[in-house]
Design a protein around this motif. Structure first.
Motif, short mmCIF file in Angstrom:
data_model
loop_
_atom_site.label_atom_id
_atom_site.label_comp_id
_atom_site.label_asym_id
_atom_site.label_seq_id
_atom_site.Cartn_x
_atom_site.Cartn_y
_atom_site.Cartn_z
N VAL A 11 35.61 55.82 -18.20
CA VAL A 11 36.71 55.66 -17.27
C VAL A 11 37.94 55.26 -18.09
O VAL A 11 37.86 54.36 -18.92
N THR A 12 39.04 55.94 -17.84
CA THR A 12 40.30 55.62 -18.52
C THR A 12 41.36 55.35 -17.47
O THR A 12 41.50 56.12 -16.51
N LEU A 13 42.10 54.29 -17.64
CA LEU A 13 43.21 54.01 -16.73
C LEU A 13 44.31 53.24 -17.45
O LEU A 13 44.13 52.79 -18.59
N SER A 14 45.43 53.14 -16.78
CA SER A 14 46.60 52.47 -17.37
C SER A 14 46.58 50.99 -17.03
O SER A 14 46.10 50.58 -15.96
N GLU A 15 47.12 50.22 -17.95
CA GLU A 15 47.23 48.78 -17.72
C GLU A 15 48.02 48.54 -16.44
O GLU A 15 49.03 49.19 -16.19
N GLY A 16 47.54 47.62 -15.63
CA GLY A 16 48.19 47.31 -14.36
C GLY A 16 47.58 48.02 -13.18
O GLY A 16 47.79 47.63 -12.03
N ALA A 17 46.81 49.06 -13.45
CA ALA A 17 46.12 49.77 -12.36
C ALA A 17 44.92 48.95 -11.90
O ALA A 17 44.50 47.98 -12.55
N SER A 18 44.37 49.37 -10.76
CA SER A 18 43.15 48.74 -10.26
C SER A 18 41.95 49.46 -10.83
O SER A 18 41.95 50.68 -10.93
N LEU A 19 40.95 48.71 -11.20
CA LEU A 19 39.75 49.36 -11.73
C LEU A 19 38.57 49.14 -10.77
O LEU A 19 38.46 48.09 -10.14
N GLU A 20 37.75 50.16 -10.68
CA GLU A 20 36.51 50.07 -9.92
C GLU A 20 35.46 50.87 -10.66
O GLU A 20 35.59 52.08 -10.84
N LEU A 21 34.43 50.20 -11.11
CA LEU A 21 33.33 50.84 -11.81
C LEU A 21 32.14 50.94 -10.87
O LEU A 21 31.72 49.93 -10.28
N ARG A 22 31.58 52.12 -10.79
CA ARG A 22 30.54 52.38 -9.78
C ARG A 22 29.14 52.06 -10.29
O ARG A 22 28.82 52.31 -11.46
N CYS A 23 28.33 51.55 -9.39
CA CYS A 23 26.94 51.26 -9.68
C CYS A 23 26.13 51.48 -8.41
O CYS A 23 26.48 50.94 -7.36
N SER A 24 25.09 52.27 -8.49
CA SER A 24 24.17 52.41 -7.37
C SER A 24 22.77 52.11 -7.85
O SER A 24 22.46 52.23 -9.03
N TYR A 25 21.91 51.72 -6.95
CA TYR A 25 20.57 51.32 -7.35
C TYR A 25 19.53 51.90 -6.40
O TYR A 25 19.85 52.30 -5.27
N SER A 26 18.31 51.90 -6.87
CA SER A 26 17.18 52.29 -6.05
C SER A 26 16.11 51.21 -6.18
O SER A 26 15.67 50.91 -7.29
N TYR A 27 15.77 50.61 -5.04
CA TYR A 27 14.76 49.55 -5.03
C TYR A 27 14.28 49.41 -3.61
O TYR A 27 15.05 49.58 -2.66
N SER A 28 13.03 49.06 -3.44
CA SER A 28 12.40 49.06 -2.12
C SER A 28 12.78 47.85 -1.27
O SER A 28 12.51 47.83 -0.08
N ALA A 29 13.39 46.85 -1.87
CA ALA A 29 13.81 45.67 -1.13
C ALA A 29 15.19 45.27 -1.61
O ALA A 29 15.80 45.97 -2.43
N ALA A 30 15.72 44.18 -1.11
CA ALA A 30 17.03 43.73 -1.57
C ALA A 30 16.90 43.17 -2.98
O ALA A 30 16.09 42.29 -3.24
N PRO A 31 17.67 43.67 -3.92
CA PRO A 31 17.52 43.24 -5.30
C PRO A 31 18.48 42.11 -5.64
O PRO A 31 19.37 41.78 -4.88
N TYR A 32 18.29 41.55 -6.83
CA TYR A 32 19.34 40.77 -7.48
C TYR A 32 20.11 41.76 -8.35
O TYR A 32 19.52 42.60 -9.03
N SER A 79 41.81 43.81 -10.34
CA SER A 79 43.18 44.26 -10.22
C SER A 79 44.13 43.10 -10.54
O SER A 79 43.99 42.03 -9.96
N PRO A 80 45.10 43.33 -11.44
CA PRO A 80 45.27 44.53 -12.25
C PRO A 80 44.39 44.50 -13.49
O PRO A 80 43.98 43.43 -13.96
N ALA A 81 44.16 45.68 -14.05
CA ALA A 81 43.41 45.77 -15.30
C ALA A 81 44.33 45.48 -16.48
O ALA A 81 45.54 45.76 -16.45
N HIS A 82 43.74 44.92 -17.52
CA HIS A 82 44.47 44.60 -18.74
C HIS A 82 43.83 45.33 -19.90
O HIS A 82 42.61 45.61 -19.89
N LEU A 112 34.91 51.69 -20.49
CA LEU A 112 36.24 51.59 -19.89
C LEU A 112 37.30 51.50 -20.97
O LEU A 112 37.18 50.68 -21.89
N ALA A 113 38.31 52.33 -20.86
CA ALA A 113 39.47 52.26 -21.74
C ALA A 113 40.71 52.00 -20.89
O ALA A 113 41.00 52.78 -19.98
N VAL A 114 41.40 50.90 -21.17
CA VAL A 114 42.63 50.57 -20.46
C VAL A 114 43.78 50.75 -21.44
O VAL A 114 43.86 50.06 -22.46
N CYS A 115 44.65 51.67 -21.12
CA CYS A 115 45.75 52.02 -22.03
C CYS A 115 46.99 51.19 -21.71
O CYS A 115 47.37 51.09 -20.55
#
Lengths: 116, 113
Positions: A11-32, A79-82, A112-115
């Motif tokens: 993921v590349t974005l400019s300094e000052g932008a908002s960042l959101e990094l995605r993560c999804s999981y698979s598990y049969s119950a509520a995880p930590y 937010s914001p990213a540095h 993540l690269a923040v320019c």
């Protein structure tokens, strides 16, 4: 079986932008769920974790993450990213079921690269 | 607070050689772990130990042995190094409760010639 998917290898974005990094999981119950950060040449540092309760958890360095059971996600936000946020970020899961305690399953990570 | 130290920082070995990596922690944590990190991939658990003299296999235990002689130290042995193998081995420690945070050492970088 449990698994973690981080769909964005880079993921590349400019300094000052908002960042959101995605993560999804698979598990049969509520995880930590955890987020760790790895700066170049360094080891992993803990950012935050979700155990139970409030679905928005705040961590170190101004990061927060939201647990969404409806779509099995735990996205990391800031937010914001540095430029100093440039690093590799890992999402990890620990199962709550007997025999799973303390065993973390990691995603492949997002670089993540923040320019300036 | 505490710290995890790993020795050596860099390890260069020959194909077929037995190589040992060491880890020490002063958190007084019960549980210790060894992970392997390959370029572009996540961490994979090799072995973990929930107390002195305990050993539990992770997903990647084949080709490795481990030893937990005392609470503060955890060693990993590559039983037969594979040619051109290159990876970082990370040691971690934590308490034994659910969702206890794992703290990581600086890593040992392995290169097999």
């Amino acid at each position: 079986a449990q698994s973690v998917d981080q769909p964005d290898a880079h993921v590349t974005l400019s300094e000052g932008a908002s960042l959101e990094l995605r993560c999804s999981y698979s598990y049969s119950a509520a995880p930590y769920l955890f987020w760790y950060v790895q700066y170049p040449g360094q080891s992993l540092q803990f950012l935050l974790k979700y155990i139970t309760g409030d679905t928005v958890v705040k961590g170190t360095k101004g990061f927060e993450a939201e647990f969404r059971k409806s779509n099995s996600s735990f996205n990391l936000k800031k937010s914001p990213a540095h430029w100093s946020d440039s690093a590799k970020y890992f999402c990890a899961l620990e199962g709550r079921l007997s025999g799973s305690f303390n065993k973390l399953t990691f995603g492949a990570g997002t670089r993540l690269a923040v320019c300036p | 607070g505490g710290i995890i130290t790993q020795t050596p920082k860099f390890l260069i070995g020959q194909e077929g050689q037995k190589l040992t990596l060491k880890c020490q922690q002063n958190f007084n944590h019960d549980t210790m772990y060894w992970y392997r990190q390959d370029s572009g991939k996540g961490l994979r658990l090799i072995y973990y130990s929930i107390t002195e003299n305990d050993l539990q296999k992770g997903d990647l235990s084949e080709g490795y042995d481990a030893s937990r002689e005392k609470k503060s130290s955890f060693s990993l042995t590559v039983t037969s190094a594979q040619k051109n193998e290159m990876a970082v081995f990370l040691c971690a420690s934590s308490g034994t409760g659910g969702a206890d945070t794992q703290y990581f050492g600086p890593g040992t970088r392995l290169l097999v010639l």
